[in-house]
Design an enzyme around this catalytic site. Structure first.
Site, short mmCIF file in Angstrom:
data_model
loop_
_atom_site.label_atom_id
_atom_site.label_comp_id
_atom_site.label_asym_id
_atom_site.label_seq_id
_atom_site.Cartn_x
_atom_site.Cartn_y
_atom_site.Cartn_z
N ARG A 169 -16.90 1.04 -2.56
CA ARG A 169 -16.04 0.64 -1.46
C ARG A 169 -16.49 -0.75 -1.06
O ARG A 169 -17.20 -0.94 -0.09
CB ARG A 169 -16.20 1.63 -0.31
CG ARG A 169 -15.19 1.46 0.78
CD ARG A 169 -15.49 2.41 1.93
NE ARG A 169 -15.30 3.80 1.59
CZ ARG A 169 -14.13 4.39 1.46
NH1 ARG A 169 -13.03 3.71 1.66
NH2 ARG A 169 -14.04 5.66 1.15
N GLU B 75 -0.99 5.30 -7.89
CA GLU B 75 -0.70 6.21 -6.78
C GLU B 75 0.52 7.03 -7.18
O GLU B 75 1.42 6.50 -7.83
CB GLU B 75 -0.38 5.33 -5.55
CG GLU B 75 -0.31 6.04 -4.26
CD GLU B 75 -1.66 6.15 -3.53
OE1 GLU B 75 -2.72 5.86 -4.14
OE2 GLU B 75 -1.64 6.56 -2.37
N LYS C 248 0.87 -1.18 0.00
CA LYS C 248 0.00 0.00 0.00
C LYS C 248 0.91 1.23 0.00
O LYS C 248 1.59 1.51 0.98
CB LYS C 248 -0.90 -0.01 1.23
CG LYS C 248 -1.92 1.12 1.24
CD LYS C 248 -2.90 0.91 2.38
CE LYS C 248 -4.11 1.81 2.28
NZ LYS C 248 -3.83 3.21 2.40
N PHE D 234 -1.32 0.17 -10.23
CA PHE D 234 -1.73 -1.15 -9.77
C PHE D 234 -2.93 -1.70 -10.53
O PHE D 234 -3.36 -2.80 -10.27
CB PHE D 234 -1.98 -1.17 -8.26
CG PHE D 234 -2.74 0.02 -7.72
CD1 PHE D 234 -4.09 0.15 -7.93
CD2 PHE D 234 -2.07 0.98 -6.97
CE1 PHE D 234 -4.78 1.22 -7.42
CE2 PHE D 234 -2.76 2.07 -6.45
CZ PHE D 234 -4.14 2.20 -6.68
N LYS E 39 -7.88 -2.88 2.87
CA LYS E 39 -6.62 -2.22 3.23
C LYS E 39 -6.21 -2.69 4.61
O LYS E 39 -7.02 -2.74 5.53
CB LYS E 39 -6.78 -0.71 3.19
CG LYS E 39 -7.91 -0.21 4.05
CD LYS E 39 -8.13 1.26 3.87
CE LYS E 39 -9.40 1.68 4.61
NZ LYS E 39 -9.82 3.01 4.36
N ARG F 107 -3.89 9.10 -4.84
CA ARG F 107 -4.45 8.29 -5.92
C ARG F 107 -4.41 9.07 -7.23
O ARG F 107 -4.76 10.26 -7.26
CB ARG F 107 -5.90 7.95 -5.56
CG ARG F 107 -6.61 6.97 -6.48
CD ARG F 107 -6.17 5.59 -6.12
NE ARG F 107 -6.89 4.56 -6.84
CZ ARG F 107 -7.91 3.87 -6.35
NH1 ARG F 107 -8.36 4.14 -5.14
NH2 ARG F 107 -8.48 2.91 -7.05
P1 ATP Z 1 -10.55 6.20 2.31
O1 ATP Z 1 -10.41 5.55 0.97
O2 ATP Z 1 -11.04 5.23 3.36
O3 ATP Z 1 -11.30 7.48 2.28
P2 ATP Z 1 -7.82 6.93 2.16
O4 ATP Z 1 -8.00 7.83 1.03
O5 ATP Z 1 -6.91 7.33 3.26
O6 ATP Z 1 -9.17 6.56 2.87
P3 ATP Z 1 -7.42 4.22 2.21
O7 ATP Z 1 -8.82 3.74 2.20
O8 ATP Z 1 -6.68 4.22 3.48
O9 ATP Z 1 -7.35 5.62 1.53
O10 ATP Z 1 -6.68 3.29 1.20
C1 ATP Z 1 -7.09 3.19 -0.11
C2 ATP Z 1 -6.12 4.03 -0.88
O11 ATP Z 1 -4.83 3.44 -0.83
C3 ATP Z 1 -6.41 4.07 -2.35
O12 ATP Z 1 -7.38 5.03 -2.65
C4 ATP Z 1 -5.05 4.40 -2.95
O13 ATP Z 1 -4.91 5.80 -2.99
C5 ATP Z 1 -4.06 3.87 -1.95
N1 ATP Z 1 -3.26 2.72 -2.42
C6 ATP Z 1 -1.94 2.59 -2.23
N2 ATP Z 1 -1.48 1.45 -2.75
C7 ATP Z 1 -2.54 0.82 -3.30
C8 ATP Z 1 -2.70 -0.42 -3.99
N3 ATP Z 1 -1.68 -1.24 -4.22
N4 ATP Z 1 -3.95 -0.73 -4.43
C9 ATP Z 1 -5.00 0.09 -4.20
N5 ATP Z 1 -4.90 1.27 -3.54
C10 ATP Z 1 -3.69 1.63 -3.09
#
Ligand code: ATP
Length: 591
Positions: free
Chosen positions: A441, A318, A262, A358, A447, A267
């Site tokens: 979602r 990302e 991650k 990804f 995650k 994004r």
């Molecule tokens: P939320 O999506 O809950 O609002 P957030 O924006 O902090 O919170 P997370 O949900 O914590 O994001 O994690 C999802 C995010 O992780 C994705 O939107 C992307 O930006 C990021 N990410 C990083 N690496 C990856 C991966 N390998 N696959 C998918 N998403 C990834």
């Protein structure tokens, strides 16, 4: 459609509490919209432009207040608008509290004499198309004097509004429509109005992000037309999102998991069309998670695309900030670059970014949303590598996120440890068979971040490793204090010994060789006895460990077991007396 009719319908919808009735009212307004269907389908949701277009009106609330004040008459200043707003708290109500029309003073010329040809002056009926066209002109105004031009254009509209029209115009302009029409209501209304299945509407919305276009196609071409709608390079789609989740759940639900690092960045969705000939330039668009155009802020991503990509693609990934050695920097650094509009080149010298992809939603003319994740990832790999070249190791492909498929929790642990060690945020667990669901979602992407709660455990045993790890201690036995947390015990100075400790689990995986070497050096002096590979340790060293769950278990003396314990750090600052107690473990289990 006259704007007054739209305002009446909007008022009826706003007054309706029942969801089903709202859908019915939206259905009726769509059916009656005729040539203005696209505009009405957006207006009813409070949108002027399709969701995928980054275009905004770019007009501040103050300009809107000023336009209202001017249209309301010579005695009204924007202070008055602001005062009323402070009182009633909602701009629609404020706009509706004035009487408009017939202001021929300064600025009135814009309504009647502008180039758009819209008819001006009070009296003649405003249409939704005129509102849309004037707002489009307003959005396009740029450069010096553009704010005044925008205010003039808006004044021209308010000047022709009744109170009720002004209510919805003000809300539309300030993106505060709020009449209770969600995306689901418009989707259902389109389905009912034009007799097409809701799933067909939903899919078309996912690929186009334009309720206006989908409504028009549903009406004019039916389901066949909706099914023929495809992704378009240059038109962003909503990002698929992740739920928080555990390794346990993922492995229970899927036969195996796709595991990725991650990345700790922002994004991005990359749209790229290579140059068609020497005379043309490649086209690249980079969009944020909210489909906002961030291309100009990220020249490295554009350069990467121009150098790497040979076919039209839409990629999901990302953007991360990196140091001089290419190692990832914390998220805060990428924020210095993301969405930046000025001094991009200057800030680029301080903070370098690079993209990691990804997912692949579209490549070479094929939409891949319905393909399983692993197929999309294979396609991504092919797109990012030189497909004519020899078979390359995925790890060497710049910009490609690695993907492991496994059903082995220990392997997942070590991927996680490697990710954390490499400065990434943790891991993502994905269902290898899942399709790409824009804007969802769902449970197909999970995650797993570093644990929020950790336990400080005493290391009471270990095992010598095997093979290349034969000289390292590994598989560390973890214990907590059996006693209570009372001050009395602490102050009495009673030492912790093996009788006052209860075992809670073993942390084995997820520690790199380098770390194992360090831990072996730290623990060797405390070896009390050895039996084959097994080692008893004096209770001296405290590990901070994360875990997914605390379960009851007959295996350990505490009666509990940590599920997926993960080594986080050595608590050099703590001795065993400061380690966590069984009491805290029980409290955490209940929490
Ligand atoms: P939320 O999506 O809950 O609002 P957030 O924006 O902090 O919170 P997370 O949900 O914590 O994001 O994690 C999802 C995010 O992780 C994705 O939107 C992307 O930006 C990021 N990410 C990083 N690496 C990856 C991966 N390998 N696959 C998918 N998403 C990834």
């Amino acid at each position: 459609m006259e704007f007054a009719t739209f305002a009446d319908r909007a008022a009826a919808i706003e007054a309706e509490p029942a969801d089903l009735e709202i859908v019915d009212l939206v259905r009726a307004v769509l059916e009656d919209a005729d040539a203005d269907l696209e505009i009405v389908a957006r207006f009813v949701q409070g949108r002027v432009f399709p969701a995928w277009r980054s275009r905004t009106l770019d007009i501040g609330p103050n300009s809107c207040y000023e336009a209202i004040a001017r249209a309301a008459g010579t005695n009204v200043g924007s202070d008055d608008v602001e005062d009323r707003l402070a009182e009633v708290g909602e701009i629609g109500e404020v706009a509706a509290s004035y009487e408009f029309g017939g202001q021929q003073g300064l600025g009135a010329f814009t309504a009647g004499n502008d180039d758009s040809g819209s008819a001006g002056g009070a009296g003649d009926e405003l249409t939704v198309r005129e509102v849309f066209e004037t707002l489009s002109e307003l959005a396009a105004a740029e450069g010096s004097g553009s704010q005044d031009r925008k205010t003039d254009l808006l004044f021209g509209l308010f000047n022709r509004c009744s109170s009720e029209e002004a209510r919805y115009l003000a809300r539309l302009v300030l993106s505060e429509m709020r009449i209770g029409v969600g995306e689901g209501a418009v989707r259902d209304a389109i389905s009912e109005a034009f007799d097409v299945p809701v799933e067909g509407v939903e899919r078309a919305l996912q690929v186009s992000n334009d309720y206006g276009e989908v409504a028009r196609v549903a009406r004019d071409e039916g389901l066949d037309g909706l099914d023929a709608m495809e992704l378009e390079v240059g038109r962003p789609v909503q990002a698929m999102l992740a739920q928080a989740g555990t390794v346990t759940d993922a492995l229970e639900e899927w036969e195996e998991a796709a595991v990725e690092w991650k990345y700790d960045g922002a994004r991005i969705q990359l749209h790229h069309r290579p140059a068609e000939s020497d005379e043309t330039a490649p086209e690249t668009g980079v969009f944020s998670r909210n489909m906002e155009d961030v291309t100009d802020a990220l020249p490295e991503v554009v350069e990467y695309a121009d150098e790497t990509l040979e076919e039209p693609v839409i990629l999901d990934g990302e953007v991360v900030a990196i140091d001089d050695d290419g190692a990832p920097l914390p998220f805060q650094e990428v924020l210095k670059r993301f969405r930046r509009k000025h001094d991009v080149e200057k800030v680029r010298e301080d903070v370098t970014v690079r993209p990691v992809f990804f997912d692949c939603l579209h490549a070479g003319g094929d939409d891949l949303l319905e393909e399983p994740l692993t197929t999309r990832h294979d396609r991504l790999r092919a797109v990012l590598s030189d497909s004519d070249g020899p078979e390359v190791n995925a790890a060497n492909i710049e910009g490609l996120s690695l993907l492991w498929r496994t059903d082995d929790p220990e392997e997942i642990e070590s991927i996680d440890a490697e990710a954390l060690e490499g400065g990434h945020e943790g891991i993502m667990l994905k269902n290898p068979e899942s399709t790409y669901s824009p804007g969802r979602r769902g449970k197909h992407w999970r995650k797993r971040k570093p644990d929020v709660e950790t336990l400080d455990c005493v290391v009471t045993g270990a095992e010598w490793g095997e093979g290349r790890r034969a000289t390292f201690l590994g598989t560390f036995e973890l214990s907590v204090r059996a006693g209570d947390d009372s001050e009395e015990r602490r102050s009495s100075g009673s030492a912790v010994n093996s009788q006052t400790l209860e075992t809670v689990g073993k942390v084995a995986t997820g520690i790199t060789d380098e770390k194992l070497e360090e831990l072996t050096e730290l623990l060797e002096p405390y070896i009390a006895s050895e039996d084959g590979q097994e080692v008893d340790l004096e209770p001296e060293v405290v590990f901070e460990v994360g875990y997914e769950e605390i379960q009851t278990s007959p295996t350990y003396s505490s009666g509990y077991a940590l599920r997926f314990p993960r080594f986080q750090a050595v608590r050099h600052d703590k001795d065993p007396e400061g380690a966590d107690s069984l009491e805290r473990l029980e409290r955490l289990r209940e929490a």
